[in-house]
Structures are given as structure tokens and as C-alpha cells.
Write a protein that holds these residues in place. Structure first.
Motif, mmCIF file in Angstrom:
data_model
loop_
_atom_site.group_PDB
_atom_site.id
_atom_site.type_symbol
_atom_site.label_atom_id
_atom_site.label_comp_id
_atom_site.label_asym_id
_atom_site.label_seq_id
_atom_site.Cartn_x
_atom_site.Cartn_y
_atom_site.Cartn_z
ATOM 1 N N UNK A 1 0.862 -1.182 0.000
ATOM 2 C CA UNK A 1 0.000 0.000 0.000
ATOM 3 C C UNK A 1 0.900 1.234 0.000
ATOM 4 N N UNK A 2 1.038 1.921 -1.130
ATOM 5 C CA UNK A 2 1.959 3.069 -1.186
ATOM 6 C C UNK A 2 1.559 4.176 -0.209
ATOM 7 N N UNK A 3 2.553 4.655 0.517
ATOM 8 C CA UNK A 3 2.347 5.710 1.506
ATOM 9 C C UNK A 3 3.143 6.944 1.102
ATOM 10 N N UNK A 4 2.529 8.111 1.282
ATOM 11 C CA UNK A 4 3.211 9.393 1.031
ATOM 12 C C UNK A 4 3.490 10.072 2.362
ATOM 13 N N UNK A 5 4.717 10.516 2.541
ATOM 14 C CA UNK A 5 5.096 11.301 3.725
ATOM 15 C C UNK A 5 5.103 12.774 3.348
ATOM 16 N N UNK B 1 -9.522 8.703 7.582
ATOM 17 C CA UNK B 1 -8.906 7.487 8.107
ATOM 18 C C UNK B 1 -7.597 7.146 7.396
ATOM 19 N N UNK B 2 -7.387 7.730 6.223
ATOM 20 C CA UNK B 2 -6.175 7.450 5.454
ATOM 21 C C UNK B 2 -5.045 8.427 5.778
ATOM 22 N N UNK B 3 -5.317 9.384 6.669
ATOM 23 C CA UNK B 3 -4.335 10.427 6.995
ATOM 24 C C UNK B 3 -3.923 10.299 8.455
ATOM 25 N N UNK B 4 -2.630 10.240 8.707
ATOM 26 C CA UNK B 4 -2.109 10.166 10.076
ATOM 27 C C UNK B 4 -1.123 11.303 10.306
ATOM 28 N N UNK B 5 -1.071 11.772 11.536
ATOM 29 C CA UNK B 5 -0.106 12.799 11.935
ATOM 30 C C UNK B 5 0.864 12.178 12.931
ATOM 31 N N UNK B 6 2.148 12.357 12.679
ATOM 32 C CA UNK B 6 3.177 11.864 13.602
ATOM 33 C C UNK B 6 4.100 13.022 13.953
ATOM 34 N N UNK B 7 3.889 13.580 15.136
ATOM 35 C CA UNK B 7 4.730 14.662 15.633
ATOM 36 C C UNK B 7 5.130 14.330 17.071
ATOM 37 N N UNK C 1 1.104 10.233 5.734
ATOM 38 C CA UNK C 1 1.610 10.514 7.081
ATOM 39 C C UNK C 1 2.223 11.903 7.074
ATOM 40 N N UNK C 2 1.710 12.754 7.950
ATOM 41 C CA UNK C 2 2.168 14.138 8.062
ATOM 42 C C UNK C 2 3.129 14.227 9.238
ATOM 43 N N UNK C 3 4.284 14.839 9.017
ATOM 44 C CA UNK C 3 5.293 14.905 10.062
ATOM 45 C C UNK C 3 6.142 16.156 9.884
#
Length: 240
Positions: A103-107, A140-146, A167-169
Motif C-alpha cells: 500500500x503506497x504511503x506518502x510522507x 482514516x487514510x491520513x495520520x499525523x506523527x509529531x 503521514x504528516x510529520x
């Protein structure tokens, strides 16, 4: 003791080294993708060697602001979404042929995080999440990692029932995080450190299952950026 230290470049100040020396080690073995010049380097593994072992996604494509104006990160997000969607179609066909799930993920690297930083003229993590949702992406497809928010803490990103595709970081994933499903990196800040950028680019370089798929688009990685100065740093990283 014999001491092994991962990411040893982070503990190479005089104070840190004196602390380690105080443990009276027989030997200290350090691992780093960005070694300091004064380190005693015993082994170097090049990107080409990793490529020959099918461990990394190379070539790495650097994608500049094309038709959009510089610093137009909203247009960059649209391009990233379109590109990620195309990659997912490739992975669906690949699973039909091989049985292997990707499942391709974009950062997306933002300029600011934290509730007190929003509205100060920088691209904030919540601004990016809202813009992605405006493009029709399910929350649901968007996550934040800070440092203050970790939406992926209990998520198995390799599971087929995991929905996370973005994934937003800012800095939180720069080191110590590895997910070979990460294919695309979008950089919003104006980057001036090749050390930090090398670590961040490394997040999208690992090849799923450490073997090539035979599908060109799934064996390579992609970096988008929105500010011009970032290009020269990326080219240094790419050359390395």
C-alpha cells in the motif's frame, strides 16, 4: 562492555562521548547513515551496493514545482495524491500476479506542528490534513506523527486492513522509523541541512520485502518539494 550505538551521530558531542568513555568500553561500534568526518569509519556500504541487493528504491526522482508557482504546497499535494493513486493501481495489479500486498504511503513534511503554532503563516500539520481531505481523501487514510501527536503508534502499517496512506510529520520520522511502503516524500519547508534531509529521504528508500517487484514504478522512489533552495540539497543527497 562492548557497546553498539545506532544513530551514533546523535551522540557525538564532547559531553556524550565523555559519558560513553566513562563506561570504560572495550570498544564502541556505531551505525549511521550520516557519519561525522572525524569518525573512524570501518565499513562503508554505498547506495549502489544496496541497490544490487534489491534493498532500496532507486532511482530516486526529484520532482520540482513544474506548472505551479514556488511555495504552492497545495498544488504539490494534488500532484502527490494523483501520483500515489497511480502507484496504488500498480500495487493492486502486482498483488494479483504475486500475492504480495503493498500500500503506497506518502510522507508530507510540514513547517510547523503544535496547537500554539497554527495560524502563524507556516504550513501547519492540521492545514495539510484539511487540504488532503478537501482533495477527497478519507480522514482514516491520513495520520499525523509529531512529538505531541502519534496517530501511527499502534498501527501495523503493513497490514492489509490498515487504511493509512498519508503521514504528516515534521522531524519525528527523520530517524528510527522504517516502513518500506513509503514511496513518496513531499517537502514543504525550505531545507538547508543535507544531514537532516538525508535521514528523511531514507524513509522512502527501503524496498518492500527487500526484493524488486519487476514493476519499474514500484522499484523507485519520488521526492516532491515546494521551495527552490531545497533542490540543491536534494541533489547532494541524490549524488550520495
Amino acid at each position: 562492555p562492548f557497546i553498539i550505538i545506532d544513530e551514533i551521530h546523535k551522540v557525538f558531542s564532547d559531553m556524550a562521548r565523555n559519558t560513553i568513555d566513562g563506561l570504560n568500553p572495550e570498544m564502541v561500534l556505531g551505525l549511521s547513515a550520516t557519519p561525522k568526518t572525524e569518525m573512524n569509519i570501518l565499513v562503508t556500504i554505498t547506495g549502489l551496493e544496496l541497490k544490487e541487493e534489491d534493498m532500496v528504491k532507486l532511482d530516486m526522482h526529484i520532482i520540482p514545482p513544474s506548472d505551479r508557482e514556488e511555495d504552492d504546497w497545495k498544488s504539490m499535494l494534488r500532484e502527490i495524491k494523483a501520483h500515489r493513486d497511480k502507484l496504488e493501481k500498480k500495487t493492486i495489479k502486482y498483488k494479483q500476479n504475486s500475492g504480495l500486498y503493498i500500500r503506497p504511503i506518502a510522507l508530507i513534511q510540514v513547517e510547523s506542528t503544535g496547537n500554539d503554532q497554527r495560524g502563524k503563516g507556516n504550513a501547519h500539520s492540521l492545514d495539510i490534513k484539511e487540504s488532503l481531505q478537501e482533495l477527497g481523501i478519507n480522514p482514516d487514510e491520513i495520520a499525523i506523527k509529531t512529538s505531541s501527536q502519534n496517530d501511527i503508534e499502534d498501527a501495523n502499517l503493513f497490514a492489509s486492513d490498515c487504511n493509512i496512506r498519508y503521514i504528516i510529520t515534521k522531524y519525528a520520522l527523520r530517524e528510527g522509523w522504517d516502513c518500506s511502503f513509503a514511496y513518496i516524500l513531499g517537502i514543504i519547508p525550505n531545507v538547508n541541512s543535507d544531514n537532516g534531509l538525508t535521514q528523511l529521504v531514507g524513509r522512502i528508500l527501503r524496498q518492500p520485502f527487500a526484493r524488486k517487484t519487476g514493476v519499474k514504478e514500484l522499484d523507485e522512489s519520488y521526492v516532491y518539494y515546494s521551495k527552490g533552495d531545497t533542490r540543491s540539497i536534494l541533489e547532494k543527497v541524490d549524488a550520495g
